[in-house]
Design a protein around this motif. Sequence first.
Motif, PDB file in Angstrom:
ATOM      1  N   LYS A  50       0.824  -1.202   0.000  1.00  0.00           N
ATOM      2  CA  LYS A  50       0.000   0.000   0.000  1.00  0.00           C
ATOM      3  C   LYS A  50       0.862   1.257   0.000  1.00  0.00           C
ATOM      4  N   ASP A  51       1.841   1.270   0.887  1.00  0.00           N
ATOM      5  CA  ASP A  51       2.699   2.446   1.049  1.00  0.00           C
ATOM      6  C   ASP A  51       3.929   2.070   1.880  1.00  0.00           C
ATOM      7  N   LYS A  52       4.773   3.071   2.129  1.00  0.00           N
ATOM      8  CA  LYS A  52       5.988   2.845   2.914  1.00  0.00           C
ATOM      9  C   LYS A  52       5.672   2.341   4.319  1.00  0.00           C
ATOM     10  N   GLN A  53       4.620   2.875   4.902  1.00  0.00           N
ATOM     11  CA  GLN A  53       4.288   2.496   6.277  1.00  0.00           C
ATOM     12  C   GLN A  53       3.952   1.003   6.379  1.00  0.00           C
TER      13      GLN A  53
ATOM     14  N   VAL B  43      16.081  -3.296  15.510  1.00  0.00           N
ATOM     15  CA  VAL B  43      16.168  -2.277  14.461  1.00  0.00           C
ATOM     16  C   VAL B  43      16.333  -0.914  15.119  1.00  0.00           C
ATOM     17  N   ARG B  44      17.410  -0.239  14.768  1.00  0.00           N
ATOM     18  CA  ARG B  44      17.681   1.089  15.314  1.00  0.00           C
ATOM     19  C   ARG B  44      17.032   2.169  14.450  1.00  0.00           C
ATOM     20  N   SER B  45      17.211   2.041  13.127  1.00  0.00           N
ATOM     21  CA  SER B  45      16.556   2.971  12.204  1.00  0.00           C
ATOM     22  C   SER B  45      16.151   2.193  10.956  1.00  0.00           C
ATOM     23  N   LEU B  46      15.092   2.689  10.321  1.00  0.00           N
ATOM     24  CA  LEU B  46      14.516   1.991   9.176  1.00  0.00           C
ATOM     25  C   LEU B  46      14.097   3.029   8.142  1.00  0.00           C
ATOM     26  N   ALA B  47      14.601   2.867   6.908  1.00  0.00           N
ATOM     27  CA  ALA B  47      14.259   3.804   5.843  1.00  0.00           C
ATOM     28  C   ALA B  47      13.915   3.045   4.568  1.00  0.00           C
TER      29      ALA B  47
END
Length: 110
Positions: free
Chosen positions: A5-8, A25-29
Motif C-alpha cells: 500500500k505504502d511505505k508504512q 532495528v535502530r533505524s529503518l528507511a
Amino acid sequence: MRRWKDKQEFKARVLDWAGRLDVKVRSLAVRPMSSKWASSSSSGNLNFNAELLDMDRAVGDYVIVHELLHFSVPHHGKLWKSLMRAHLGDYEKLDRKLKQSAMRPNGRAV
C-alpha cells in the motif's frame, strides 16, 4: 500480485519480521537506492530500496528476510540458506522473481 500500500505498510512488515527473527532495528528507511535492494549496518540501521514498494509482497518478504538474516549470518552459506528456506520455503523462486521484476543496472544485489 499484491503490492504494498505504502511505505508504512512495508516498514510495519520489516518490524514484524525483525521481531520474529529477534533483530533489533535502530533505524529503518525506504528510499531510492541506485545499486542495491537493501543494506544494513551492524548497529541496526536498515535501508530498503523504494522500488520494492511496486513489487509483489512476497518478493518484499524475500528481501526483508534476506537482509535481516545477515544480522546473525553475514554470508550466504549453508546456515543462511537453511534459515531462508525455513522462513520462506522456496526462496530461490522469489530471488528469480526479484531479478525478473526490475531492470538491474550494474548487477544490483540484495
